[in-house]
Design a protein around this motif. Structure first.
Motif, mmCIF file in Angstrom:
data_model
loop_
_atom_site.group_PDB
_atom_site.id
_atom_site.type_symbol
_atom_site.label_atom_id
_atom_site.label_comp_id
_atom_site.label_asym_id
_atom_site.label_seq_id
_atom_site.Cartn_x
_atom_site.Cartn_y
_atom_site.Cartn_z
ATOM 1 N N GLN A 3 31.372 22.555 56.903
ATOM 2 C CA GLN A 3 32.037 21.338 56.744
ATOM 3 C C GLN A 3 31.958 20.764 58.269
ATOM 4 O O GLN A 3 32.321 21.583 59.043
ATOM 5 C CB GLN A 3 33.331 21.460 56.418
ATOM 6 N N LEU A 4 31.599 19.455 58.396
ATOM 7 C CA LEU A 4 31.306 18.911 59.730
ATOM 8 C C LEU A 4 32.555 17.667 59.648
ATOM 9 O O LEU A 4 32.593 16.896 58.756
ATOM 10 C CB LEU A 4 30.047 18.094 59.831
ATOM 11 N N TYR A 95 27.766 10.164 63.094
ATOM 12 C CA TYR A 95 27.982 11.507 62.296
ATOM 13 C C TYR A 95 27.234 12.656 63.224
ATOM 14 O O TYR A 95 26.366 12.362 64.021
ATOM 15 C CB TYR A 95 27.120 11.171 61.116
ATOM 16 N N CYS A 96 27.538 13.676 62.845
ATOM 17 C CA CYS A 96 26.767 14.860 63.518
ATOM 18 C C CYS A 96 26.065 15.601 62.321
ATOM 19 O O CYS A 96 26.613 15.766 61.117
ATOM 20 C CB CYS A 96 27.504 15.618 64.273
ATOM 21 N N ASN A 97 24.979 16.302 62.579
ATOM 22 C CA ASN A 97 24.273 17.318 61.844
ATOM 23 C C ASN A 97 23.143 18.158 62.657
ATOM 24 O O ASN A 97 23.048 17.673 63.511
ATOM 25 C CB ASN A 97 23.798 16.577 60.523
ATOM 26 N N ARG A 103 20.912 20.188 57.354
ATOM 27 C CA ARG A 103 21.261 21.493 56.572
ATOM 28 C C ARG A 103 22.546 21.127 55.978
ATOM 29 O O ARG A 103 22.690 22.001 54.937
ATOM 30 C CB ARG A 103 21.278 22.561 57.513
ATOM 31 N N TYR A 104 23.284 20.415 56.259
ATOM 32 C CA TYR A 104 24.614 20.235 55.756
ATOM 33 C C TYR A 104 25.157 18.912 55.204
ATOM 34 O O TYR A 104 24.500 17.942 55.600
ATOM 35 C CB TYR A 104 25.780 20.606 56.921
ATOM 36 N N ASN A 105 26.026 19.051 54.303
ATOM 37 C CA ASN A 105 26.397 17.547 53.700
ATOM 38 C C ASN A 105 26.981 16.722 54.964
ATOM 39 O O ASN A 105 27.568 17.390 55.897
ATOM 40 C CB ASN A 105 27.585 17.750 52.747
ATOM 41 N N TRP A 106 26.884 15.306 54.777
ATOM 42 C CA TRP A 106 27.428 14.546 55.728
ATOM 43 C C TRP A 106 28.863 14.517 55.896
ATOM 44 O O TRP A 106 29.454 14.542 54.926
ATOM 45 C CB TRP A 106 26.569 13.128 55.719
ATOM 46 N N GLY A 107 29.358 14.698 57.003
ATOM 47 C CA GLY A 107 30.881 14.324 57.062
ATOM 48 C C GLY A 107 31.308 12.971 56.636
ATOM 49 O O GLY A 107 30.245 12.232 56.585
#
Length: 116
Positions: A3-4, A95-97, A103-107
């Motif tokens: 989770q971000l 946002y960060c990723n 690779r991850y769901n967006w926060g």
């Protein structure tokens, strides 16, 4: 699943500064290059800065070069974006990723509004 959580956004006057944080939980992000992205109203999400795993080779979009600095603390599983000399055109949700592969769901992102 990682989770971000982005934070640090605010309303700021032109010329001001902000420091964004992106905290990751669930797994370590230290093995990935990380990016900060932004999405302005009505526009696509774009990469503004990227940091390598060791923080030595970074990328900045021309629009933010010399004003933004990306950094990371792998021990805290957190990535930062220091934003100086902010301009109205920096207004966006940030946002960060991972980068280049997301690779991850967006926060939820963090809103930065630059206005007088």
């Amino acid at each position: 699943q990682v989770q971000l959580v982005e934070s640090g956004g605010s309303l700021v006057q032109p010329g001001g500064s902000l420091r964004l944080s992106c905290a990751a939980s669930g797994s370590s992000i230290s093995i990935y290059d990380m990016g900060y992205y932004r999405q302005a109203p009505g526009k696509q999400r774009v990469l503004v800065a990227r940091i390598t795993t060791d923080g030595r080779t970074n990328y900045y979009a021309d629009s933010v070069k010399g004003r933004f600095t990306i950094s990371r603390d792998n021990a805290k599983n957190t990535v930062y974006l220091q934003m100086n000399s902010l301009k109205p055109e920096d207004t966006a949700v940030y946002y960060c990723n991972t980068h280049p592969l997301v690779r991850y769901n967006w926060g939820q992102g963090t809103q930065v509004t630059v206005s007088s």
